[in-house]
Every structure is written in C-alpha cells, then in structure tokens.
Enzyme design. Sequence first.
Site, PDB file in Angstrom:
ATOM      1  CB  THR A 140      65.504 -83.915  13.986  1.00 47.52           C
ATOM      2  OG1 THR A 140      64.398 -83.020  13.991  1.00 47.52           O
ATOM      3  CG2 THR A 140      65.110 -85.253  13.365  1.00 47.52           C
ATOM      4  CE  LYS A 141      62.913 -89.829  14.044  1.00 47.09           C
ATOM      5  NZ  LYS A 141      61.487 -89.963  13.702  1.00 47.09           N
ATOM      6  CG  ASP A 142      67.979 -85.152  20.773  1.00 50.09           C
ATOM      7  OD1 ASP A 142      67.998 -86.396  20.733  1.00 50.09           O
ATOM      8  OD2 ASP A 142      69.010 -84.455  20.774  1.00 50.09           O
ATOM      9  CB  ALA A 156      62.764 -88.136  22.831  1.00 45.60           C
TER      10      ALA A 156
END
Length: 704
Positions: free
Chosen positions: A420-422, A425
């Site tokens: 989910t951090k994509d 970013a």
Amino acid sequence: MSQNGVAANNGSTRKGVTYNNILEAAQRPTPLVPLRKLKVEHQLHSDIYVKLEYLNIAGSLEDRTADKAFQFAEEIGVVRGDKVFVTAGGSAAISYATVAAVKGIKLTIFAPKGEFALVDTVLHTLGVDVVELPVTTYSEARAQTEEAAQQKNVFCLNKFTTNAAFVANLQKTACEIERAVNNKSIGKVGAVVIPLNTGAPAAGIAAYYKGTGDHGVRVVGVTCKKDTIPEMGLDLKKDLLQEYGVEQREVDEDEAYAFTRHLIGTEGIMAGPSSGAAVLEAIKLAKELPAGSTIIVVLQDGIRNYLRHFLDDDWITAHKKNVVTRKDGPQPNSTYDPKVLEYDPTKLAGEWTQDPVTKSWSHSDVEFNEFNPERPLVLDTVLDAIGKTPLVKLQHVPKAHGVKCNVYVKCEYMNAGGSTKDRIAKRMVEIAEKTGRPGKLVPGVTLIEPTSGNTGIGLSLASAVRGYKCIITMPKKMSKEKAIAMASLGSTIIRTPNEAGFDSPHSHIGVALRLKSEIQDAVVLDQYCNPGNPLAHYEQTAEEIIYDMGDKHIDLVVLTAGTGGTVTGISRKIHEKIPTAKVVGVDPHGSILAGPAETDIDFYEVEGIGYDFLPGTLDTSAIDYWAKSHDKESFLMARELIRTEGILCGGSSGCAVHYALEECKSLNLPADANVVVLLPDGIRNYITKFLDDDWMNERHFLDA
C-alpha cells in the site's frame, strides 16, 4: 464475483466489484507497459510492451494454468477435500498450491531434484506436501508422480496441465493482448515474445493468432543456452512448439541476469530472470522487424523467488557470475552540525482542513486528484499499476474464528511494488514535481527517505521510473528481502540500529537528515509529515473501497497504523461518505500510536506498523478506537490466511485480520454486517522471517 451498484457523480449507476475469493480476482487482465527508456537506450524504431504477469494473484503466468487445470479436474468430479498429485516446480508449484488452498484440495507436488529450492518456504506455508524426486528431468518426475498416484488411488492433475496452459493462454493472455489492439491502445502486434519452460503457453498464444487467420504475428519463445536459468527450457514440449510455429531463441545465463537487473533499475519492471531474458531477445528482434512494429513480451514472473538468487550480490559472488555487483553508497560523515537534526516529525507540512459546513476535508494547499475507478489495459508507466487493488471476501477464516459477518480484505500486495506504500510514494513524488515542495525534483536529484521498508520500495520504484537517485535509511530489524528489492531498483540502503530513537542522530531519521545536509540538492519527501501520504488514501484507497462495496453497507473498517497516513486518509473519507461506519486502528504493543499511556516503547517483530512518536500524518481523532496487537497472533493469522484462503499476505495483514475478527466477535456483528480490512503487503518481504518455521520457533511463535 459480485457487481455492486453505486451512484456516480453524474447520477448514473456504475458497477464496483467485490470477489468471492482470490481466484475470482485472477480474472482481471494484467496490464501492458511500454519500455520507453530502453527504446531510447537501444535506439529502437519499434515499440516493446511488457505484460505484467507478476501482478497475478500468486505472482506468475502459471496462475492461469493452475486455475484452468483445476477447473478441468472439477468438471470430472474432483471436489473440496480430495487428494491430488501434480508435477511442478518453481512458480508453477506456488500457483498450483495457491489454487489448491482456495479450493480446499489436499495437494502433493512432485518435482525433480532442486526444483523447490527457491520456493520451498512458500510451499510449506501454503500447506502442500512436496516430494523432491531423485531424478533430473520433468518427464521422469511426471512418470513417477503418475505411478505414485495410481498406486495410492489419488487423482493426478498431470493429464490436464499441458492442455490447461495451452487453453488458458489462448483464451485469456492472447485475448487480453488483442483487446488492447482493438481499443487502439497499442498498434497491431508484430511479435509476441515469451519465456519457454513447457512451451504450452507460447503454443496457446500462437494458436490464437492462427485461429484468427493472422499469420503475420511471430510468436518467439526464449530459452537459456545451458538450461541454467530457473524455469527456462526444463520441460519443453517441442512437438507442440513445432505444430504451432513457435520460433525458439537462446540467451546466455549471465547476460540475462545482468540485463534483468538493468531492466528493473531502469524501467521499474520487477521481473524475474526468464522475463528479463525474453525482453533482451525482444530488443534484438526489434532491430530485425520493420520500423513501427509492436512487440509484446509476456513476463513469466517477478522478483519474489529470486531475492536469494541473482538479485543478491552475495549469491552473484558465491556463484562467480559475470555480473557487475552494486557499489556501496554514501555514508554520513561522523561529524555534523547538530542543527541538521532540528526536525519535528509530529507536524503535517501544509494545510489540509475540514470544511465547517460540509464536514468534508476539502481545504488543502495541494490540488486533489480526481478518483478514476478504471484500470486501463495499457499503462503509461509501471507506476500506473499502483491502485485499483481487489476487494476479496474471506470464505473460511472468519467462520473458523466464530465470526458471522462478511469480512472483505483489500489486497494491497497486488500493487506494482507490492504494498500500500506504493500509493504514498507515487503521490509524494507527484506533489514535489508539481509544486517543488518539500524540494524540487529533476532527473538526477537524490531522494533520501527514512522508512521501515515498504515506502522505500515504493520510492525506489518511482525513482527508477522518474530518473532520480535514491537513498533509503532503514532499521536493521527490517528484512533482507526488502533491502534487496530496493537495491534491485537502484537504491542505496543504509541500515541503522533498532534501538535508536527517532530523535537520535543514529536512527534512520537522524541518518537521513545528516545525509540531506551533505548531498547537494538532496530531497527528503518525509512520509511522516508529507500531506501526500494521507491524501493518497483519502483520494484513492478509500474511494476504491466505497466504489467496490457499492450498495453493500460498510459497518467497520480495520486498519493497521504506521505513519498514520493510511488510517487518517481512509478514515476521513469513510466518515464523510458513510458516517455510521466505524474505523478501528491497530497498533502493536511497543508502539505509542494509540496513545503514550497505552504501552511502553519496546521492540516488536511485525514490520511496517507502529512508531515511537506520533507522526504529523496521523490524525488520532479520525480513528474511532484502537486495538493493541501482539506479534504471535499477527504472524499466525497471516499464515492461516495464506494456507486457507490462498491470500499471500504479510505479517501486518495478519495483524489487521486477527484484530478485525476480535472486534467482530466483541461487537457481536450479525451475518449481514460488512467489515473491510486493508492488507498492507504480501509475502515477498518475509520469506526468511515469519514464513520460516525456524524463525517462528526461535521466537516461540509456533504452538508446540
């Protein structure tokens, strides 16, 4: 698969989708992405597109084959609980094991010696039995598998596997490619290039074009000269290749490894070595075809199985491969001005406030992105494969834990970089490129980010695509797999002591600040304060949940918390659109996000959640209440989800689901209630951690 009506802004009704199990999500087409940088680098006059099969549910093209083979078996009477034998290794073994987990099949997988080496831990976690045979070829292994099945009166899937690979790629892979052509998203296809293992997928694609009367499309299969690249040329059906006119080309092993590493670091395409080999041959083919041709490369799998292999410099050195290893990056100076450490990670950088009348969070000094639910067949870059992750209903785990209501999980591990951090970013980079805040981004600039790993992978991916240098500072407890994934994307990794507090000059935050002061024009996007962090989830993740749930009312949303951007962004949107829904944050014991009074700061093993300070991106008032988590229950639940639902999730996902089920029972939610749980990442980063029995036993996490 359930289509759910939801009103669009123009008053019409659009259809969101939830899936009854993870196999239904496999029906989504995999996207095509152009290789623009490599086109310029190699001065090509044709276009090469890669088809991202590693975004399938178990991470490879073999998922299509396994699903189809079990469909054939069910048509002749195989049912849940039956024993089945099959011959498979590598990615194919994981695909068969994943499908078997969903279908409740008791699967035993046989393979020649060495074919489980890169996947044994994953297979064990999926709950299948594996038998490594004392043979060297797949033909010998198949014969022994079939003999064992006959002796034990067990159904053998081998009779369907070749036909399943042929049919699945004829009916799906080739059709998805041609849908892109018919939509005028890409030009008429001149060639399809695909790695060869059995060759049946290539034959199926070739059969499609022959069946449509289009004999101008060349289907080119790629093998390794010495059969030393994993999953290449080990079980070729040469008669099938000849029958359907599949051309064969060979690559050198070391050349393929070196090029695949370059492909990952240049285009952000996180491909396995057979896929890189196919792209390498496609570049050579492009120089032979007429200018303006379109070449499609079907990528067999991604990097997951190779983090202990060609992507690891230690492996390259130990096996004496002719591949250039990575150079060490910069280290901070031992002396520094203490003023560079003057930093407050507890305040959001910029305005994002609630409208006092409408109660929507509509006031921001960052322009909002409009929500678009569509997932195009052809993307501009791999960064556009971030988002639109599937929402899947759990069928077995809730019932096993005495939960009556419907529990849906959002599978964020199916993002382009695996978590989910994509999303954050990509959003933070977009904001910096548009506004110059918190620093101006131009190609060649160095991004520096302190992270527990997944944000680092997302930023490494964005940096590879956008042309930035990237340095990631990360505590030592974070997995080696995360570090190798980031390094493969071209980033420099600097490890910091686990025990260093956030305000220590030796912490991952302190080291990042020191480096920023020493490297000219370096930019720290700062996920702890950057409004792009919660905005990404407010604008997209929450909207996707609401859209896909459609007319199903959401009663409860359960989210793990790290920087707090996920819980803040999703909670604000959910409370706007569905005021009666409750949002629960999950915070590990040893973290203080749920409030300093809740726990003392201490070490915990689950990665990517919790902190020893309250980040500026966390709005604690947005969360209705908190649950405190323990490592053991989190890891055991993640393993249960993998084994019984075929959902290849990470430890923080297990944390979220375990405590979601506890809340469901505590609230005594009825059968018609609906709960949504976000799964932050997948298994790729943890194969040597909670998937490994020895690692679990050392920490007393496995019951005797």
